[in-house]
Design an enzyme around this catalytic site. Structure first.
Site, short mmCIF file in Angstrom:
data_model
loop_
_atom_site.label_atom_id
_atom_site.label_comp_id
_atom_site.label_asym_id
_atom_site.label_seq_id
_atom_site.Cartn_x
_atom_site.Cartn_y
_atom_site.Cartn_z
N ARG A 262 0.85 -1.19 0.00
CA ARG A 262 0.00 0.00 0.00
C ARG A 262 0.88 1.24 0.00
O ARG A 262 1.48 1.57 1.02
CB ARG A 262 -0.91 -0.03 1.23
CG ARG A 262 -1.56 1.30 1.56
CD ARG A 262 -2.60 1.21 2.65
NE ARG A 262 -2.19 0.61 3.90
CZ ARG A 262 -1.54 1.26 4.87
NH1 ARG A 262 -1.17 2.51 4.71
NH2 ARG A 262 -1.23 0.63 5.99
N HIS A 266 -3.51 4.13 5.04
CA HIS A 266 -4.56 3.12 5.19
C HIS A 266 -5.89 3.69 4.70
O HIS A 266 -6.61 3.06 3.93
CB HIS A 266 -4.67 2.68 6.64
CG HIS A 266 -5.81 1.76 6.91
ND1 HIS A 266 -5.84 0.47 6.45
CD2 HIS A 266 -6.97 1.96 7.59
CE1 HIS A 266 -6.98 -0.11 6.83
NE2 HIS A 266 -7.68 0.78 7.51
N TYR A 275 4.39 5.26 11.41
CA TYR A 275 4.70 3.87 11.71
C TYR A 275 5.55 3.16 10.65
O TYR A 275 5.95 2.02 10.86
CB TYR A 275 3.42 3.07 11.96
CG TYR A 275 2.39 3.14 10.84
CD1 TYR A 275 2.50 2.34 9.70
CD2 TYR A 275 1.29 3.99 10.94
CE1 TYR A 275 1.56 2.39 8.70
CE2 TYR A 275 0.34 4.05 9.94
CZ TYR A 275 0.47 3.25 8.81
OH TYR A 275 -0.46 3.32 7.81
#
Length: 365
Positions: A262, A266, A275
């Site tokens: 990805r 998200h 992160y």
């Protein structure tokens, strides 16, 4: 999928099936053939470019307040288009929420996708007309639905299969476990297609499973499992075609793990810089499926600047149509939240509707 000497069950190869290398050159894969008609090769490219462009426009629309939320599929175009393009129109698809490429391949208008993210409940109506279940935001709940539909198709003597699309995070959910087990026990004509994009929101794959791969989970259910390079549309096409044909012929379910990434957040409410590292993002950006597939088409003599210009013009036209259909579109009638479930609205729902109306009225004052 091979079997080791002395073993009692199937084994899953860790090396993903790959027909197009990162440099755009054919890999020499022997089991699966990259031979497809030129029209199919071009169609895959058209859909991948369209998916990237519509995805960008949907992010823009959300940022401008036209959509409540959006989950980008940037970087996963090959995994989605390749898998969906080989299926029959009579096969049922059960998506999660990141399958824009699947929707466009099946012929669902982009503005219907936007309507779903806008919160207009009837945005999903055209999904079912195309044999595609509406977007499922709860993680993994679409998997049991796919198995049930597959078993129903068999009872009705329909020559169709169902495909349950899921992310790596969904494999940590009980619904997916139950669906896999049920499908295997009853040999349901269903394919489980897991797009392993490495992150379940902010949780990396290594914290989701101790298995050698997600495809290895198939062994425990007694079904074939296979890993495929999710940034290679031809490999995704070939692996899905094989699994669908096996299901169609009574061979039961297959678990496919499409290894991809990805590239975006998200959802539009996420900040991936909190992160994951820039180095990791750069590594996967270099494996972007679009330039990779374009290089392959150039290698085999299919790509041309004329083709590129036409594809880009069509994608730009689709973006314009999406924007025109979405900006300023009417919102859903809030009463339908309370009246569309029961034949007669219950007292509790009447009270909740009155409270919501009062709150909305106060907000407009």
């Amino acid at each position: 999928m091979g079997q080791l000497p002395g073993s009692t069950g199937p084994q899953v190869a860790l090396e993903p099936v790959q027909l197009i290398g990162p440099d755009g050159e054919p890999t020499g894969e022997r089991r699966y053939s990259p031979e497809l008609p030129e029209t199919t090769l071009i169609r895959l490219y058209e859909l991948m470019v369209l998916t990237r462009e519509i995805d960008t426009e949907l992010v823009n629309l959300q940022r401008q307040g036209e959509l409540g939320l959006y989950a980008s599929c940037r970087g996963q175009e090959a995994a989605q288009v390749g898998a969906a393009a080989c299926l029959r129109d009579t096969d049922w698809l059960f998506p999660q929420y990141r399958e824009l490429g699947v929707f466009l391949t099946r012929g669902i208008p982009p503005w219907h996708v936007a309507a779903s993210w806008r919160g207009t409940w009837n945005g999903g109506l055209d999904f079912t007309a195309k044999r595609c279940a509406p977007i499922a935001v709860p993680i993994g709940t679409q998997a049991p639905h796919a198995v049930g539909a597959a078993m129903a198709a068999r009872l009705l003597h329909e020559d169709s299969v169902t495909v349950a699309f899921a992310g790596d995070g969904a494999t940590s959910e009980g619904d997916v476990h139950e669906a896999l087990n049920f499908a295997a026990v009853f040999t349901a004509p269903c394919v489980f297609y897991v797009q392993n994009n490495q992150w379940a929101i902010s949780v990396p794959l290594r914290k989701q499973t101790a298995a050698a791969s997600l495809a290895h989970k198939a062994i425990g259910y007694g079904m074939p499992g296979i890993r495929v390079d999710g940034n290679d549309p031809l490999a995704c096409y070939a692996v899905m075609a094989e699994a669908a044909e096996r299901a169609r012929n009574g061979g039961g379910p297959t678990l496919i793990e499409a290894v991809t990434y990805r590239l975006g957040p998200h959802t539009t409410s996420d900040d991936p810089t909190r992160y994951r590292s820039t180095a990791e993002l750069d590594q996967w950006t270099a494996l972007d499926p679009l330039p990779r597939y374009r290089s392959y088409l150039r290698t085999v003599g299919v790509w041309s600047q004329r083709l590129q210009d036409r594809v880009e013009a069509e994608a730009e036209r689709a973006r314009t149509e999406l924007r025109e259909a979405t900006v300023g579109a009417p919102d859903a009638d809030i009463d339908e939240v309370f009246t569309a479930v029961y034949a007669e609205t219950t007292p509790d729902l009447r009270q909740q509707r009155a409270e919501l109306r009062a709150e909305l009225d106060r907000g407009q004052q």
